[in-house]
Design a protein around this motif. Structure first.
Motif, PDB file in Angstrom:
ATOM      1  N   GLY A 125       0.824  -1.205   0.000  1.00  0.00           N
ATOM      2  CA  GLY A 125       0.000   0.000   0.000  1.00  0.00           C
ATOM      3  C   GLY A 125       0.861   1.258   0.000  1.00  0.00           C
ATOM      4  O   GLY A 125       0.617   2.200  -0.763  1.00  0.00           O
ATOM      5  N   GLN A 126       1.900   1.236   0.832  1.00  0.00           N
ATOM      6  CA  GLN A 126       2.801   2.400   0.901  1.00  0.00           C
ATOM      7  C   GLN A 126       3.538   2.596  -0.425  1.00  0.00           C
ATOM      8  O   GLN A 126       3.646   3.711  -0.936  1.00  0.00           O
ATOM      9  N   ASN A 127       4.026   1.462  -0.980  1.00  0.00           N
ATOM     10  CA  ASN A 127       4.744   1.523  -2.269  1.00  0.00           C
ATOM     11  C   ASN A 127       3.865   2.125  -3.353  1.00  0.00           C
ATOM     12  O   ASN A 127       4.305   2.985  -4.115  1.00  0.00           O
ATOM     13  N   LEU A 128       2.607   1.654  -3.399  1.00  0.00           N
ATOM     14  CA  LEU A 128       1.694   2.113  -4.458  1.00  0.00           C
ATOM     15  C   LEU A 128       1.392   3.594  -4.296  1.00  0.00           C
ATOM     16  O   LEU A 128       1.381   4.345  -5.279  1.00  0.00           O
ATOM     17  N   GLN A 129       1.159   3.993  -3.044  1.00  0.00           N
ATOM     18  CA  GLN A 129       0.832   5.394  -2.804  1.00  0.00           C
ATOM     19  C   GLN A 129       1.988   6.313  -3.216  1.00  0.00           C
ATOM     20  O   GLN A 129       1.769   7.358  -3.804  1.00  0.00           O
ATOM     21  N   GLU A 130       3.205   5.854  -2.907  1.00  0.00           N
ATOM     22  CA  GLU A 130       4.378   6.679  -3.224  1.00  0.00           C
ATOM     23  C   GLU A 130       4.659   6.702  -4.718  1.00  0.00           C
ATOM     24  O   GLU A 130       4.903   7.745  -5.306  1.00  0.00           O
TER      25      GLU A 130
END
Ligand code: AVI
Length: 324
Positions: A125-130
């Motif tokens: 989720g963090q990777n995608l958001q960034e």
């Protein structure tokens, strides 16, 4: 913690205990690989994927990096609106290439990564958001088919399902056929599946990927005993078990075991399990496939083969299938 959640957690750990005890009471002891994944093991698996000997991730990344336009075209030339679903999404490192290309082309889609590990979904989720702030995604924790059934029921858009990394190899040949049949039953004619398979190759190359020189796979397997100690009150002495890997070039089965180094008694909760010196616990299969076996799997589970993309060494293939 709410009462309902408490009951659910209790049920899950009771199920874990039941499966562990049943597996260790078999004549040929085994532990189910579905319990492998906790935060520590996610980290170890990420280290395996980055290791020199484990070629699978690099090969599939080669396909996703260099065949992105072919992959994208195969998805988009069958219509505009679609849901992209990934079973066992993990950290999504390969899928990012595809997601980025789809977004750059202005495609209208939602991404549903499904994984049994809450921890790895949070990382994803963090990777995608960034990296892709414009992507519309819905993280889904849990059983692949339950989650897929919900997504299929909730939206009538056509479906494109990814099952990468040769995750299909962690099933026996009978289980993988059943899995693919279940998948085609849940989907509708015209829906697409992109599946990653590790191919048969020089046996020494395969064996080394799972008996890596850094010893990460060994830690990865032993970690399940640590998890049993921590969560089920076990007293496994990890130094009394050793990782052993085998590869049978005839069947294509690459299997991992933990071997007891002595006659010993292990207590898990109020259960006692006896081990003989050199007695193995069967941990996991990582099945390797020939192109013919892959095509047969598609046909026998009501898919037609649209295309196969290989990495530059021809060690790995991503196959795209259409539900008939
Ligand atoms: C997740 N799965 C595809 C890995 C594999 O290659 O079978 C799991 C693994 N086990 C040991 N190393 C990697």
């Amino acid at each position: 913690m709410s009462l309902l959640l408490e009951q659910l957690v209790l049920t899950q750990s009771q199920l874990f205990l039941k499966d562990v005890i049943e597996g260790l009471r078999l004549d040929q002891k085994e532990l189910s690989s579905k319990y492998f994944y906790d935060a520590e093991r996610d980290l170890l698996f990420q280290q395996i994927m980055a290791s020199e000997d484990y070629y699978l991730t690099r090969c599939e990344e080669d396909i996703f990096r260099n065949k992105t336009s072919e992959l994208t075209l195969a998805i988009t030339n069958r219509g505009t609106l679609f849901d992209l679903i990934e079973l066992g999404a993990g950290d999504g490192s390969k899928t990012l290439f595809l997601l980025k290309e789809l977004i750059d082309q202005g495609e209208d889609f939602d991404f549903f990564p499904i994984d049994i590990s809450k921890n790895i979904l949070e990382i994803l989720g963090q990777n995608l958001q960034e990296s892709l702030p414009e992507l519309s995604f819905h993280l889904t924790e849990g059983d692949y088919f339950e989650a897929l059934r919900e997504i299929v029921t909730a939206s009538h858009k056509r479906k494109v399902v990814l099952f990468l990394g040769s995750n299909i190899g962690n099933m026996s040949p009978g289980e993988s056929l059943e899995f693919c049949r279940h998948l085609s039953d849940l989907l509708s004619p015209g829906d697409l599946v992109i599946m990653g398979f590790d191919l048969r190759k020089n046996p020494a190359t395969i064996l080394r990927a799972y008996s890596d020189r850094e010893g990460i796979t060994s830690k990865f397997n032993l970690n399940l005993l640590r998890r049993i100690n921590r969560e089920l009150g076990g007293d496994f002495n990890l130094s009394q078990f050793e990782h052993y890997q085998s590869y049978d070039p005839i069947s294509g089965a690459c299997k991992s075991y933990l071997v007891s180094l002595s006659d010993q008694k292990v207590t898990i909760g109020d259960q006692i399990i006896l081990f003989k010196e050199n007695e193995p616990i069967y941990m996991e299969v990582s099945q390797k496939f020939s192109p013919e076996e892959i095509d047969a799997l598609a046909v026998n589970s009501s898919f037609s083969v649209i295309a196969n993309w290989y990495d530059s060494k021809k060690w790995f293939v991503d196959a795209i299938w259409e539900v008939q």
